[in-house]
Scaffold this motif. Structure first.
Motif, PDB file in Angstrom:
ATOM      1  N   ARG A  45     -86.083 -33.667  19.242  1.00 16.04           N
ATOM      2  CA  ARG A  45     -85.032 -33.627  20.235  1.00 16.04           C
ATOM      3  C   ARG A  45     -84.300 -32.290  20.133  1.00 16.04           C
ATOM      4  N   GLU A  46     -84.069 -31.654  21.275  1.00 16.87           N
ATOM      5  CA  GLU A  46     -83.450 -30.341  21.286  1.00 16.87           C
ATOM      6  C   GLU A  46     -82.243 -30.299  22.207  1.00 16.87           C
ATOM      7  N   LEU A  47     -81.328 -29.417  21.873  1.00 18.74           N
ATOM      8  CA  LEU A  47     -80.144 -29.198  22.694  1.00 18.74           C
ATOM      9  C   LEU A  47     -80.534 -28.534  24.005  1.00 18.74           C
ATOM     10  N   VAL A  48     -79.984 -29.041  25.102  1.00 18.94           N
ATOM     11  CA  VAL A  48     -80.146 -28.409  26.405  1.00 18.94           C
ATOM     12  C   VAL A  48     -78.866 -27.672  26.791  1.00 18.94           C
ATOM     13  N   ALA A  49     -77.732 -28.378  26.758  1.00 17.74           N
ATOM     14  CA  ALA A  49     -76.466 -27.771  27.149  1.00 17.74           C
ATOM     15  C   ALA A  49     -75.300 -28.613  26.667  1.00 17.74           C
ATOM     16  N   THR A  50     -74.181 -27.957  26.391  1.00 17.82           N
ATOM     17  CA  THR A  50     -72.932 -28.641  26.070  1.00 17.82           C
ATOM     18  C   THR A  50     -71.792 -27.967  26.820  1.00 17.82           C
ATOM     19  N   VAL A  51     -70.695 -28.690  26.980  1.00 16.05           N
ATOM     20  CA  VAL A  51     -69.506 -28.140  27.608  1.00 16.05           C
ATOM     21  C   VAL A  51     -68.278 -28.630  26.851  1.00 16.05           C
ATOM     22  N   THR A  52     -67.311 -27.744  26.633  1.00 19.12           N
ATOM     23  CA  THR A  52     -66.087 -28.083  25.923  1.00 19.12           C
ATOM     24  C   THR A  52     -64.954 -28.314  26.906  1.00 19.12           C
ATOM     25  N   ASN A  58     -72.654 -23.964  26.560  1.00 18.25           N
ATOM     26  CA  ASN A  58     -73.688 -23.481  25.663  1.00 18.25           C
ATOM     27  C   ASN A  58     -75.025 -24.005  26.171  1.00 18.25           C
ATOM     28  N   TYR A  59     -76.004 -23.116  26.344  1.00 21.35           N
ATOM     29  CA  TYR A  59     -77.298 -23.485  26.886  1.00 21.35           C
ATOM     30  C   TYR A  59     -78.420 -23.047  25.965  1.00 21.35           C
ATOM     31  N   ALA A  60     -79.482 -23.827  25.968  1.00 27.60           N
ATOM     32  CA  ALA A  60     -80.703 -23.384  25.326  1.00 27.60           C
ATOM     33  C   ALA A  60     -81.252 -22.178  26.080  1.00 27.60           C
ATOM     34  N   ASP A  61     -81.874 -21.250  25.351  1.00 27.80           N
ATOM     35  CA  ASP A  61     -82.421 -20.058  25.983  1.00 27.80           C
ATOM     36  C   ASP A  61     -83.403 -20.399  27.099  1.00 27.80           C
ATOM     37  N   SER A  62     -84.150 -21.481  26.924  1.00 29.49           N
ATOM     38  CA  SER A  62     -85.189 -21.841  27.867  1.00 29.49           C
ATOM     39  C   SER A  62     -84.657 -22.317  29.218  1.00 29.49           C
ATOM     40  N   VAL A  63     -83.369 -22.677  29.292  1.00 30.11           N
ATOM     41  CA  VAL A  63     -82.818 -23.195  30.543  1.00 30.11           C
ATOM     42  C   VAL A  63     -81.717 -22.320  31.119  1.00 30.11           C
ATOM     43  N   GLY A  65     -79.680 -19.822  33.175  1.00 23.53           N
ATOM     44  CA  GLY A  65     -79.924 -19.303  34.502  1.00 23.53           C
ATOM     45  C   GLY A  65     -80.513 -20.313  35.459  1.00 23.53           C
ATOM     46  N   ARG A  66     -80.971 -21.446  34.950  1.00 26.04           N
ATOM     47  CA  ARG A  66     -81.576 -22.471  35.794  1.00 26.04           C
ATOM     48  C   ARG A  66     -80.781 -23.778  35.791  1.00 26.04           C
ATOM     49  N   PHE A  67     -80.176 -24.126  34.655  1.00 24.63           N
ATOM     50  CA  PHE A  67     -79.435 -25.376  34.523  1.00 24.63           C
ATOM     51  C   PHE A  67     -77.939 -25.090  34.460  1.00 24.63           C
ATOM     52  N   THR A  68     -77.139 -26.034  34.947  1.00 25.81           N
ATOM     53  CA  THR A  68     -75.689 -25.934  34.883  1.00 25.81           C
ATOM     54  C   THR A  68     -75.104 -27.269  34.451  1.00 25.81           C
ATOM     55  N   ILE A  69     -74.297 -27.251  33.396  1.00 26.21           N
ATOM     56  CA  ILE A  69     -73.633 -28.457  32.930  1.00 26.21           C
ATOM     57  C   ILE A  69     -72.188 -28.452  33.418  1.00 26.21           C
ATOM     58  N   SER A  70     -71.678 -29.616  33.769  1.00 24.04           N
ATOM     59  CA  SER A  70     -70.289 -29.755  34.176  1.00 24.04           C
ATOM     60  C   SER A  70     -69.796 -31.143  33.797  1.00 24.04           C
ATOM     61  N   ALA A  71     -68.490 -31.304  33.758  1.00 27.44           N
ATOM     62  CA  ALA A  71     -67.901 -32.585  33.385  1.00 27.44           C
ATOM     63  C   ALA A  71     -66.702 -32.897  34.259  1.00 27.44           C
ATOM     64  N   ASN A  72     -66.564 -34.158  34.593  1.00 32.36           N
ATOM     65  CA  ASN A  72     -65.381 -34.667  35.272  1.00 32.36           C
ATOM     66  C   ASN A  72     -64.679 -35.570  34.267  1.00 32.36           C
ATOM     67  N   MET A  82     -80.191 -29.216  37.526  1.00 32.72           N
ATOM     68  CA  MET A  82     -81.405 -28.552  37.090  1.00 32.72           C
ATOM     69  C   MET A  82     -82.116 -27.966  38.301  1.00 32.72           C
ATOM     70  N   ASN A  83     -82.237 -26.646  38.327  1.00 28.43           N
ATOM     71  CA  ASN A  83     -82.909 -25.939  39.403  1.00 28.43           C
ATOM     72  C   ASN A  83     -84.141 -25.214  38.871  1.00 28.43           C
ATOM     73  N   SER A  84     -85.020 -24.822  39.788  1.00 24.64           N
ATOM     74  CA  SER A  84     -86.232 -24.081  39.427  1.00 24.64           C
ATOM     75  C   SER A  84     -86.974 -24.754  38.288  1.00 24.64           C
ATOM     76  N   LEU A  85     -87.181 -26.045  38.410  1.00 26.37           N
ATOM     77  CA  LEU A  85     -87.793 -26.816  37.336  1.00 26.37           C
ATOM     78  C   LEU A  85     -89.238 -26.399  37.089  1.00 26.37           C
ATOM     79  N   LYS A  86     -89.608 -26.415  35.819  1.00 28.08           N
ATOM     80  CA  LYS A  86     -90.934 -26.049  35.367  1.00 28.08           C
ATOM     81  C   LYS A  86     -91.598 -27.238  34.678  1.00 28.08           C
ATOM     82  N   PRO A  87     -92.936 -27.268  34.629  1.00 30.30           N
ATOM     83  CA  PRO A  87     -93.602 -28.368  33.924  1.00 30.30           C
ATOM     84  C   PRO A  87     -93.132 -28.533  32.482  1.00 30.30           C
ATOM     85  N   GLU A  88     -92.794 -27.434  31.814  1.00 31.12           N
ATOM     86  CA  GLU A  88     -92.335 -27.521  30.436  1.00 31.12           C
ATOM     87  C   GLU A  88     -90.953 -28.150  30.292  1.00 31.12           C
TER      88      GLU A  88
END
Length: 123
Positions: A45-52, A58-63, A65-72, A82-88
């Motif tokens: 299991r790997e970190l994708v993103a967190t928000v304070t 904080n984002y994993a290098d692999s995502v 520019g493509r993923f955006t985390i937000s919180a309400n 998640m945009n520009s999704l890849k098979p990986e």
């Protein structure tokens, strides 16, 4: 007592987009540093993103520019666009948060995980 529920996963073609949601239910006082993690079969299991609380992300290098985390925070909900999704990117995605909640006459803080939602990127 406290539960995190993810939604929004599914099958999408490469280059497509998905928006994941994670809602906390129960006697919630606050969610702290919520985030998204993912796990592919046979992988850790790997970190994708967190928000304070101050909006720092904080984002994993692999995502980046493509993923955006937000919180309400008012709705105790965290999102992952998640945009520009890849098979990986194919994996089960889990939300995670330290939750401050009412426990009888006291308050307790502990980490909770959602049940996971499957994201599959394939033609």
């Amino acid at each position: 007592q406290v539960q995190l529920v993810e939604s929004g996963g599914g099958l999408v073609q490469p280059g497509g987009s998905l928006r994941l949601s994670c809602a906390a239910s129960g006697s919630i006082v606050s969610m702290n540093t919520p985030g998204w993690y993912r796990q592919a079969p046979g992988k850790e299991r790997e970190l994708v993103a967190t928000v304070t609380s101050d909006g720092s992300t904080n984002y994993a290098d692999s995502v980046q520019g493509r993923f955006t985390i937000s919180a309400n925070n008012a709705k105790n909900t965290v999102y992952l666009q998640m945009n520009s999704l890849k098979p990986e990117d194919t994996a089960v995605y889990y939300c995670n948060a330290d939750v401050l909640y009412n426990y009888g006459n006291y308050r307790r803080r502990r980490t909770y995980w959602g049940q996971g939602t499957q994201v599959t990127v394939s033609p």
